[in-house]
Scaffold this active site. Structure first.
Site, PDB file in Angstrom:
ATOM      1  N   GLU A  75      70.832  -3.170  22.520  1.00 35.54           N
ATOM      2  CA  GLU A  75      71.729  -2.942  23.492  1.00 35.54           C
ATOM      3  C   GLU A  75      72.973  -3.655  23.073  1.00 35.54           C
ATOM      4  OE1 GLU A  75      70.551  -3.636  27.482  1.00 35.54           O
ATOM      5  OE2 GLU A  75      68.538  -3.047  27.037  1.00 35.54           O
ATOM      6  N   GLU A 107      63.758  -7.607  27.254  1.00 32.90           N
ATOM      7  CA  GLU A 107      64.285  -8.652  27.936  1.00 32.90           C
ATOM      8  C   GLU A 107      63.166  -9.524  28.995  1.00 32.90           C
ATOM      9  OE1 GLU A 107      68.045  -7.837  30.034  1.00 32.90           O
ATOM     10  OE2 GLU A 107      68.784  -7.101  27.866  1.00 32.90           O
TER      11      GLU A 107
END
Ligand code: NAG
Length: 323
Positions: free
Chosen positions: A244, A133
């Site tokens: 995720e 991320e």
């Protein structure tokens, strides 16, 4: 490309042949910040592997965020020997948002792990994610949520190149290398250098957080699917792995998304069960509440380590299978 024979080879080493990796995400610390030790990872991997009601194949894969053992400068993370003991496959993570010196320590830990554990380790590696991320953190939403610092696309692409050089001519040479980011980063054309550098694309998506859209739990699956398809369309045929996703069991309401056991189960059924066995998935998450329960909390178990989930994990598709 080389990820396909690798997966077949790995699957044959397990008693249950898996068509896809199926696992959870594992942080390197407890909520107190105390680093997990080998016995902690081993206990977690065992508890996850025995999870009651798990879909066919069970959960025998672990995605990590860092390769450095907490409390050390650059020792390999103790999740590696724990994974070897418990036959848990690993999606390794290299932390890439803390500058070049920290990245160099991650790389050193990876090299040391290869030297120390050799092919026992290499045979368990599903892939290596360079970063997590980092591109989201430098985007307007990431900055607004005060998630900075991240890393820019050129930095991540450069780090991927360094990891490729580090594993060349080692037992890990065939490990496919990718990067994990939010779907919003993958559909952003300015990040194309990272797509180019990856063998696979790690996709994080949380309809729960999509508060600018109608994100009631009844729309969870459609928001997930839209994000997944948009990512697939943006990455030119590279494999997209779900690194995720999940829905909170407790915590604050975000937009129309209300955390509850009932809604977490609905999301598990609608999204998880549609992926398990066919798409590589590392669910968020097995346990995030040890010892303190965060808000929101995504763990399928609570504060106590156990194989008894907080909600029924049986997939409808498994329940409906006729003998
Ligand atoms: C798109 O990506 C670039 C490079 O990572 C970033 O600077 C920019 O803020 C991103 N835009 C959006 C809307 O996320």
């Amino acid at each position: 490309m080389h990820s396909i024979p690798k997966l077949v080879a790995l699957a044959t080493t397990f008693t249950t042949a898996l068509a896809a990796y199926q696992g959870f995400n594992y942080g390197s610390t407890f909520t107190t910040g105390a680093p997990k030790q080998e016995s902690d990872f081993e206990a977690e991997f065992k508890a996850a592997g025995n999870l009651v009601g798990a879909p066919a194949g069970g959960f025998h894969s672990a995605r990590l965020y860092t390769t450095v053992q907490g409390g050390t400068a650059n020792d390999p993370i103790s999740a590696i020997p724990a994974a070897i003991k418990t036959k848990t496959s690993l999606l390794l993570g290299i932390w890439a948002s803390a500058g070049d010196a920290v990245f160099a320590n991650e790389l050193q830990a990876l090299k040391s792990a290869i030297t120390k554990y050799g092919s026992d380790f290499a045979s368990l590696v599903a892939g290596i994610s360079v970063g997590s991320e980092d591109l989201y953190r430098i985007s307007p939403t990431g900055i607004m949520n005060k998630e900075n610092p991240g890393a820019d696309p050129a930095t991540i692409a450069g780090y991927i190149k360094q990891v490729r050089q580090a594993i060349a001519h080692t037992p890990l040479a065939n490990a496919p290398i990718g990067h994990v980011d939010t779907w919003t980063a993958w559909v952003n054309g300015s990040n194309h250098a990272v797509v180019e550098a990856c063998d696979w694309i790690g996709f994080d998506a949380y309809p729960y957080f999509q508060s600018t859209m109608a994100n009631d739990i009844s729309n969870g699956k459609s928001l997930f699917d839209e994000a997944f398809q948009a990512t697939q369309a943006a990455v030119g045929g590279k494999p997209v792995w779900v690194t995720e996703t999940g829905f909170p069991v407790s915590g604050k309401t975000v937009g129309q998304a209300v955390p509850s056991l009932k809604n977490a189960k609905a999301y598990w059924n609608d999204v998880g069960c549609s992926l398990f066995g066919t798409t590589n998935v590392w669910w968020y998450t097995f346990q995030d509440a040890a010892p303190a329960t965060p808000n929101p909390s995504f763990g399928v178990i609570g504060s106590t380590l156990t194989s008894e989930p907080l909600f029924d994990l049986k997939c409808q598709k498994d329940v409906n299978v006729k003998p």
